[in-house]
Scaffold this active site. Structure first.
Site, mmCIF file in Angstrom:
data_model
loop_
_atom_site.group_PDB
_atom_site.id
_atom_site.type_symbol
_atom_site.label_atom_id
_atom_site.label_comp_id
_atom_site.label_asym_id
_atom_site.label_seq_id
_atom_site.Cartn_x
_atom_site.Cartn_y
_atom_site.Cartn_z
ATOM 1 N N MET A 75 0.794 -1.234 0.000
ATOM 2 C CA MET A 75 0.000 0.000 0.000
ATOM 3 C C MET A 75 0.826 1.283 0.000
ATOM 4 O O MET A 75 0.272 2.369 0.098
ATOM 5 C CB MET A 75 -0.988 0.055 1.171
ATOM 6 C CG MET A 75 -2.277 -0.748 1.032
ATOM 7 S SD MET A 75 -2.248 -2.200 0.047
ATOM 8 C CE MET A 75 -2.374 -3.416 1.335
ATOM 9 N N CYS A 76 2.135 1.205 -0.083
ATOM 10 C CA CYS A 76 2.947 2.416 -0.254
ATOM 11 C C CYS A 76 2.844 2.865 -1.707
ATOM 12 O O CYS A 76 2.938 2.055 -2.626
ATOM 13 C CB CYS A 76 4.415 2.151 0.090
ATOM 14 S SG CYS A 76 4.780 2.294 1.830
ATOM 15 N N HIS A 77 2.675 4.156 -1.891
ATOM 16 C CA HIS A 77 2.601 4.700 -3.242
ATOM 17 C C HIS A 77 4.001 4.764 -3.852
ATOM 18 O O HIS A 77 4.949 5.145 -3.161
ATOM 19 C CB HIS A 77 2.020 6.118 -3.215
ATOM 20 C CG HIS A 77 0.594 6.164 -2.787
ATOM 21 N ND1 HIS A 77 0.222 6.149 -1.462
ATOM 22 C CD2 HIS A 77 -0.547 6.216 -3.504
ATOM 23 C CE1 HIS A 77 -1.097 6.196 -1.384
ATOM 24 N NE2 HIS A 77 -1.591 6.234 -2.610
ATOM 25 N N MET A 116 8.085 6.240 5.023
ATOM 26 C CA MET A 116 8.393 4.825 4.809
ATOM 27 C C MET A 116 9.662 4.657 3.984
ATOM 28 O O MET A 116 10.444 3.731 4.213
ATOM 29 C CB MET A 116 7.216 4.104 4.156
ATOM 30 C CG MET A 116 6.001 3.984 5.065
ATOM 31 S SD MET A 116 6.359 3.304 6.701
ATOM 32 C CE MET A 116 7.040 1.717 6.282
ATOM 33 N N GLU A 117 9.887 5.551 3.038
ATOM 34 C CA GLU A 117 11.099 5.482 2.228
ATOM 35 C C GLU A 117 12.340 5.737 3.075
ATOM 36 O O GLU A 117 13.361 5.056 2.919
ATOM 37 C CB GLU A 117 11.008 6.476 1.062
ATOM 38 C CG GLU A 117 10.047 6.071 -0.033
ATOM 39 C CD GLU A 117 8.560 6.210 0.308
ATOM 40 O OE1 GLU A 117 7.729 5.721 -0.468
ATOM 41 O OE2 GLU A 117 8.214 6.805 1.358
ATOM 42 N N ASP A 131 25.278 -7.830 6.483
ATOM 43 C CA ASP A 131 25.577 -8.829 5.456
ATOM 44 C C ASP A 131 27.049 -8.809 5.046
ATOM 45 O O ASP A 131 27.674 -9.860 4.893
ATOM 46 C CB ASP A 131 24.696 -8.602 4.226
ATOM 47 C CG ASP A 131 24.982 -9.608 3.137
ATOM 48 O OD1 ASP A 131 24.920 -10.826 3.407
ATOM 49 O OD2 ASP A 131 25.282 -9.184 2.001
#
EC number: 4.6.1.17
Length: 164
Positions: A75-77, A116-117, A131
């Site tokens: 649901m993130c644009h 969110m980004e 990693d």
């Protein structure tokens, strides 16, 4: 009763329609960290890790993660990002453990925010460091990831207070 913004009338997932929102400049700053041992600290600081330049690779991973947030967070644009920056700073006060602080800043001019980004960029940056150095020590600790600040948009500005 609470109205869920990401659920349609049939109870299925939907992406919020932002068509009627105003276009504004939006910026978000997020934080994460990773705590490493002295060997990893020296490898990163001296650029001697066998996998290559850890910080440069992690910066690229963070930038790529911000650009791809809508493909991994439902649901993130998908947004046309106008700027992404990843900064590092060492906290050496708890030697022989060293904490690498990660700060990401993401900007756009658009109809929805970039929190969110920024958070995805910070997370992916920390994961990439893990990693690239896990062959030396798998006991590293990825610290809290949180939004430091955001500006722009209908909900206004946010600035995390110390201790919040």
């Amino acid at each position: 009763m609470t109205e869920f913004t990401h659920i349609n009338q049939q109870g299925h997932a939907k992406m919020v329609d932002v068509s009627d929102k105003q276009i504004t400049k939006r910026t978000a700053v997020a934080h994460s960290s990773i705590t490493v041992n002295e060997t990893i600290y020296k490898q990163i600081s001296n650029n001697t890790n066998t996998k290559g330049n850890v910080l440069n690779t992690a910066q690229i991973a963070g930038i790529m993660a911000a650009k791809n947030t809508s493909t991994i967070i439902p649901m993130c644009h998908p947004l046309p990002l106008t700027g992404i920056d990843v900064h590092f700073s060492w906290d050496e006060t708890n030697a022989p453990l060293y904490t690498l602080n990660i700060q990401t800043t993401v900007s756009t001019t658009g109809k929805t925010g970039v929190e969110m980004e920024a958070l995805t960029a910070a997370s992916a940056t920390a994961l990439t460091i893990y990693d690239m150095t896990k062959a030396v020590d798998k006991g590293m600790i990825i610290g809290e990831t949180y939004l430091e600040s955001k500006s722009g948009g209908k909900s206004g500005d946010f600035q995390r207070q110390s201790g919040q």
